[in-house]
Design a protein around this motif. Structure first.
Motif, mmCIF file in Angstrom:
data_model
loop_
_atom_site.group_PDB
_atom_site.id
_atom_site.type_symbol
_atom_site.label_atom_id
_atom_site.label_comp_id
_atom_site.label_asym_id
_atom_site.label_seq_id
_atom_site.Cartn_x
_atom_site.Cartn_y
_atom_site.Cartn_z
ATOM 1 N N SER A 74 -7.356 -2.376 19.734
ATOM 2 C CA SER A 74 -6.572 -2.669 18.536
ATOM 3 C C SER A 74 -7.505 -2.713 17.319
ATOM 4 N N ALA A 75 -6.922 -2.721 16.128
ATOM 5 C CA ALA A 75 -7.734 -2.755 14.907
ATOM 6 C C ALA A 75 -7.022 -3.595 13.860
ATOM 7 N N THR A 76 -7.820 -4.144 12.933
ATOM 8 C CA THR A 76 -7.201 -4.859 11.815
ATOM 9 C C THR A 76 -7.416 -4.034 10.554
ATOM 10 N N ARG A 77 -6.462 -4.144 9.640
ATOM 11 C CA ARG A 77 -6.539 -3.346 8.410
ATOM 12 C C ARG A 77 -6.150 -4.217 7.228
ATOM 13 N N THR A 78 -7.023 -4.245 6.211
ATOM 14 C CA THR A 78 -6.709 -4.995 4.998
ATOM 15 C C THR A 78 -6.663 -4.013 3.847
ATOM 16 N N ASP A 79 -5.495 -3.914 3.228
ATOM 17 C CA ASP A 79 -5.330 -2.985 2.109
ATOM 18 C C ASP A 79 -5.967 -3.616 0.868
ATOM 19 N N TYR A 80 -6.916 -2.903 0.222
ATOM 20 C CA TYR A 80 -7.548 -3.458 -0.977
ATOM 21 C C TYR A 80 -6.650 -3.337 -2.214
ATOM 22 N N GLN A 81 -5.536 -2.638 -2.064
ATOM 23 C CA GLN A 81 -4.677 -2.384 -3.241
ATOM 24 C C GLN A 81 -5.491 -1.698 -4.348
ATOM 25 N N GLN A 82 -6.350 -0.789 -3.925
ATOM 26 C CA GLN A 82 -7.191 -0.034 -4.867
ATOM 27 C C GLN A 82 -7.231 1.424 -4.421
ATOM 28 N N PRO A 101 -3.764 1.160 -7.636
ATOM 29 C CA PRO A 101 -3.021 2.385 -7.297
ATOM 30 C C PRO A 101 -2.216 2.925 -8.482
ATOM 31 N N SER A 102 -1.628 2.032 -9.303
ATOM 32 C CA SER A 102 -0.792 2.548 -10.400
ATOM 33 C C SER A 102 -1.670 3.204 -11.474
ATOM 34 N N THR A 103 -2.832 2.577 -11.796
ATOM 35 C CA THR A 103 -3.702 3.197 -12.811
ATOM 36 C C THR A 103 -4.290 4.498 -12.268
ATOM 37 N N ALA A 104 -4.639 4.503 -10.971
ATOM 38 C CA ALA A 104 -5.204 5.733 -10.385
ATOM 39 C C ALA A 104 -4.202 6.876 -10.509
ATOM 40 N N SER A 105 -2.920 6.566 -10.250
ATOM 41 C CA SER A 105 -1.951 7.663 -10.315
ATOM 42 C C SER A 105 -1.767 8.115 -11.774
#
Ligand SMILES: Cc1cc2nc3c(=O)[nH]c(=O)nc-3n(C[C@H](O)[C@H](O)[C@H](O)COP(=O)(O)OP(=O)(O)OC[C@H]3O[C@@H](n4cnc5c(N)ncnc54)[C@H](O)[C@@H]3O)c2cc1C
Length: 413
Positions: A184-192, A237-241
């Motif tokens: 299994s794996a853990t994932r933390t979204d940086y929201q970046q 994510p919004s500024t990147a887009s």
């Protein structure tokens, strides 16, 4: 899809022929094992997710590994050395620098475009006789018994089975093979997101790399060929887009405002791409007849440019464990002793790098005043105390801790 056809036997199957999987195939080839690298995306395809338009800063330990496997002359010819690293916090007094001369090395690292590195690695692998490259083919299922793992691959709308002593999952941060073997794996979204590309600065880069922390996120500039620099700009994510939608002129003005004038005016901005960022960690490094390496084991934030370098140290350590076992007449590459040694060796380095990278992301992402002041004092202290700088430099060059043979530049055989 028709039923799976006959089995072919291998010592090792590497799932994923990206940056890490291809390097592993090359590094293992002198051991004279029968190896297969199974890669899902056709060579040279625009959507190849590993060998794309990003630039990678190779650390000293990665350089040594490529020297040991005889590929460094080709890689260095396509790379640009980093002689100085300059770290600053926009609008604050603190800054830090690391210098190759002070560290008594020719370069602190070398920058190479992933697609170019991919060409060198894939060409070399295609001429190795004991490694079969099966591509494009996707691993769809895995079963493991006491004695071997059986892998079902889908290729040309048909499926077939391959058997091996050891299956290595090198299929990236969203590794399906890791799940298939029960890790299994853990994932933390940086929201970046990382917005990447390259541009031409007015002033010569003089082999300097810059990391500039701003209110909105860090922007890194790496020296590449033709006097250009590759940028990695971290944004929400919004500024990147929004940045991705700008035309070249508007984008160049935005990145100039974030980075400042240290390299003069920017022009001729190249193609951009955006990558969502997350921290992913496998909860185990080994399972029955299998092991995870590279991003399948640890997907890091690119802020410290360590992901691939860390993956290559996985490769070098796995090669050492297998080569050492063979010297003691353990010819079964998936033997439990090899897997235990590998996991015991790699866990501390991986944990340290994950903590270090995640720590930088959080420290520089915190805009509270006491944290900013401490950060600036920290950077000043770092710059004034050469001993601290030297220790830090050894870590970022990948030279700290117990190093496997290939990471020291020593060939396996
Ligand atoms: C913007 C950015 C900048 C970076 N800069 C640096 C840097 O300067 N220095 C550094 O060290 N690292 C850097 N990194 C990290 C580095 O890119 C990764 O660590 C590296 O690409 C990991 O390689 P990998 O082979 O483990 O995984 P991947 O690159 O994800 O490759 C996985 C491969 O497996 C294949 N695959 C997937 N599923 C299957 C399947 N089921 N069957 C067969 N094949 C499959 C894929 O097609 C792919 O080719 C950066 C990352 C980003 C996002």
């Amino acid at each position: 899809m028709p039923a799976a056809r006959t089995r072919t036997e291998y010592d090792i199957i590497i799932a994923g022929g990206g940056m890490v999987g291809t390097s592993l195939g090359l590094a293992l080839s002198p051991l004279n094992l029968k190896i297969a690298v199974v890669e899902a995306v056709a060579r040279g395809a625009a959507r190849q997710p590993s060998f794309d338009d990003r630039s990678t800063a190779l650390s000293r330990s990665s350089q040594r590994m490529f020297e040991a496997i005889g590929l460094w002359p080709d890689i260095v010819a396509a790379s640009t050395p980093i002689k100085h690293i300059h770290v600053s916090d926009k609008g604050r007094f603190g800054f830090a620098h690391i210098d190759a001369e002070e560290q008594q090395v020719d370069a602190l690292g070398y920058v190479v475009i992933n697609r170019v590195l991919g060409g060198v690695l894939q060409n070399a692998l295609s001429s190795v006789t004991n490694v079969d490259v099966i591509c494009p083919a996707r691993i769809a299922a895995v079963t493991a018994s006491e004695s071997h793992a059986t892998v079902t691959i889908e290729e040309n709308s048909a499926s077939r089975q391959l058997a091996c002593r050891l299956l290595v999952a090198a299929d990236g941060a969203n590794s399906a093979v890791r799940d298939m073997v029960g890790i299994s794996a853990t994932r933390t979204d940086y929201q970046q997101c990382a917005v990447i590309g390259n541009l031409l600065p007015e002033k010569a880069h003089e082999n300097r790399a810059f990391e500039r922390f701003t209110e909105d996120g860090p922007v890194a500039m790496l020296p590449i060929s033709d006097e250009r620099v590759a940028f990695v700009w971290i944004q929400s994510p919004s500024t990147a887009s929004e940045l991705m939608d700008l035309d070249d002129e508007e984008f160049t003005a935005r990145i100039q405002a974030a980075f400042g004038q240290r390299l003069g005016r920017f022009s001729k901005t190249g193609k951009r791409a955006a990558y969502p960022l997350a921290l992913s960690k496998a909860n185990d490094l080994v399972a029955r007849r299998s092991v995870v390496v590279g991003n399948a084991a640890h997907g890091l934030h690119p802020v410290a440019a360590q992901g691939f370098n860390l993956g290559l140290r996985d490769v070098a350590a796995l090669c050492d464990c297998i080569a050492d076992a063979r010297k003691q007449d353990v010819v079964d590459c998936g033997h439990a002793v090899i897997l235990e040694n590998y996991a015991e060796w790699r866990l501390p380095d991986q944990k340290k790098l994950v903590r270090f990278t995640d720590g930088i992301v959080r420290l520089f992402g915190d805009s509270r005043m006491p944290v900013r002041v401490l950060r600036n004092i920290g950077m000043l202290g770092f710059d004034l105390i050469p001993g601290v700088r030297r220790l830090f430099a050894r870590h970022t060059m990948g030279l700290a801790g117990r190093l496997p043979r290939l990471s020291r530049g020593v060939p396996l055989e």
